[in-house]
Design a protein around this motif. Structure first.
Motif: not given
Lengths: 367, 129
Positions: A229, A189-190, A197, A150, A156, A152
């Motif tokens: 994260r 994403g998270y 991702e 990922a 990006s 982020q």
């Protein structure tokens, strides 16, 4: 489940980058490389690269796959455009959450489902139990053959284009996904930031990691661990399975009703869920900020005037807001912004206030 | 990592500096490095009684909380309130601005039982094995 630790395919790379190890379920994962605060800030202001290869990956491919998924998932799948991604809960017949997943439609009859690592086997068995004997499509769990990265943060797009060449990177809007030369790329994403991702075959993973770092060096790209994260997703109020969600919580209680489509006439768990909607949920997930000093942690009691309301499901110091924040369940009637509650930290009640979620919105200046 | 020779140490990773009948304490370079970013410190109250090897303070990283133990018994005479607003001092200057509290020693013999820098470094090597 065996007591053995499971290792990420890029383990050697993480050691090279100075990972401090932590554990996430049975997985050995990088907790941080430099520091959680530095990596958190890098993602908010520049970019961070996470290895999330531990997550489960399911493939559905062949005629009838869309209709099969449409039969039980709570969002419309047959109507879903190719190249789109959808977040949703997997619901059991009682309308409670088995897992939360992202489904990517990569082709007319080709779907990728990313599930929580700890739930991979459970989800696989559960979906398998629904498969018709006559299924003409394949359902596979190639989780160990593929890795996920990922990328982020606001830089990006630039880093991605520099790494792989702007012509070879497919243009993607938020929650779109494509198959490309390298594997699968999705704008998901998270962390609450813009980003991507990727799913790569394990044989390409190290090369992709290096390519991204070579391109990102000048942009301030940092390797980012599971510590950051968690603080990033908490600030963005993204729920974490096993904390905010489990098989005793419904999507209404967890505040993800937006990921359930009531226009769909039938899906697994619809009836009990619709009954809950009519009658009202008993509890609701609420976000709060500490007023008194103290960091709320998972399982701290939430109370008001000596009455126990519920428990904290996630809590931390928020590096962006410089406040102590948390998520937790309280009776639905208590889940309103401005409500004063107490969080019991080390046996002492500390004042907190319920606030609107998310705690953090990315500024308009961040793409 | 640094372990100044003029200080004494505990097996729970506190350092102790003596000035007459008083000692100042904080956490060692090893401890601050292991804890990583310190984002919260709960310091004791002035006048509070301290009991050797009993928790007297709390330090928290982003991920977890850790107890800080009193290196000797006595009474708290001073605390570093700056840590409440700037807990990062524990990381940046653990033997200086990152000090936690000062104690008036109840029994000076307890000072003798603390580890020297050399003994502490050896104990870290043992721990690593």
């Amino acid at each position: 489940m065996s007591g053995c630790l499971r290792y990420l395919p890029l383990r050697e790379k993480h050691i090279e980058y100075g990972a401090k190890w932590g554990q996430f379920g049975p997985w050995e994962v990088p907790l941080y490389y430099s520091s959680i605060l530095e990596e958190h800030e890098a993602v908010r202001k520049r970019a961070g690269l996470f290895d999330i290869s531990h997550m489960g990956k399911f493939i559905f491919e062949g005629p009838g796959a869309a209709a099969f998924l449409d039969g039980f998932l709570p969002r419309p799948i047959q109507k879903m455009d190719q190249g789109k991604a959808l977040y949703m809960p997997l619901l059991n017949p009682g309308g409670k959450i088995i897992d939360d997943i992202i489904l990517y439609r990569l082709g007319e009859s080709r779907f990728l489902m990313i599930v929580n690592a700890a739930n991979t086997e459970k989800d696989f068995r559960w979906i398998q139990s629904k498969l018709p004997c006559s299924a003409a499509f394949i359902f596979q769990n190639p989780s160990d053959e593929y890795g996920l990265l990922a990328l982020q943060g606001p830089k990006s797009v630039r880093i991605l284009q520099q790494a792989f060449g702007s012509k070879s990177v497919p243009p993607l809007q938020y929650y779109e996904a494509k198959l490309w030369d390298w594997g699968v790329i999705a704008r998901t994403g998270y962390t609450g930031e813009d980003g991507f991702e990727f799913m790569f075959h394990c044989s390409k993973l190290a090369e992709a990691w290096e390519k991204l770092f070579r391109a990102g060096a000048g942009e301030g790209l940092c390797p980012a661990g599971f510590g950051a994260r968690d603080t990033l997703r908490l600030e963005a109020a993204m729920r974490l399975y096993g904390h905010e969600m489990n098989e005793e919580t419904s999507p209404l209680e967890a505040g993800i009703e937006w990921a359930v489509d009531w226009d769909k006439e039938s899906f697994e768990g619809r009836e009990p869920l619709s009954k809950e909607k009519k009658e009202g949920s008993a509890k609701r997930l609420a976000g709060f900020e500490m007023v008194d000093r103290g960091i709320p942690r998972q399982d701290c009691a939430i109370q008001k005037g000596g009455r126990i309301l519920g428990k904290v499901t996630s809590g931390s110091f928020s590096p962006t807001l410089k406040k102590n924040i948390g998520l937790g369940y309280v009776p639905a009637a208590e889940a309103f912004a401005g409500n004063r509650i107490e969080v019991v930290i080390r046996h002492k009640p500390a004042q907190a206030q319920i606030v609107k979620l998310p705690f953090y919105h990315r500024p308009k200046s961040n793409p | 990592m640094k372990y100044p020779k003029e200080l004494k140490y505990t097996k729970t990773h506190e350092w102790v500096r003596r000035e007459g009948g008083k000692v100042t304490a904080g956490i060692t370079d090893y401890a601050q490095h292991e804890i990583s970013d310190v984002v919260f410190v709960e310091i004791p109250k002035v006048g509070q009684a301290a009991q050797r090897e009993k928790p007297i303070s709390v330090v928290e990283s982003v991920k977890a909380a850790f107890d800080i133990y009193a290196p000797v018994s006595g009474k708290v005479t001073k605390v570093n309130t700056e840590l409440e607003s700037d807990p990062g001092r524990v990381n940046h200057d653990c033997y200086g601005e990152g000090w936690f509290f000062e104690l008036e020693m109840a029994d000076e013999r307890e000072w003798q039982s603390l580890m020297t820098a050399e003994e502490y470094e050896n104990s870290l090597k043992q721990e690593a094995k």
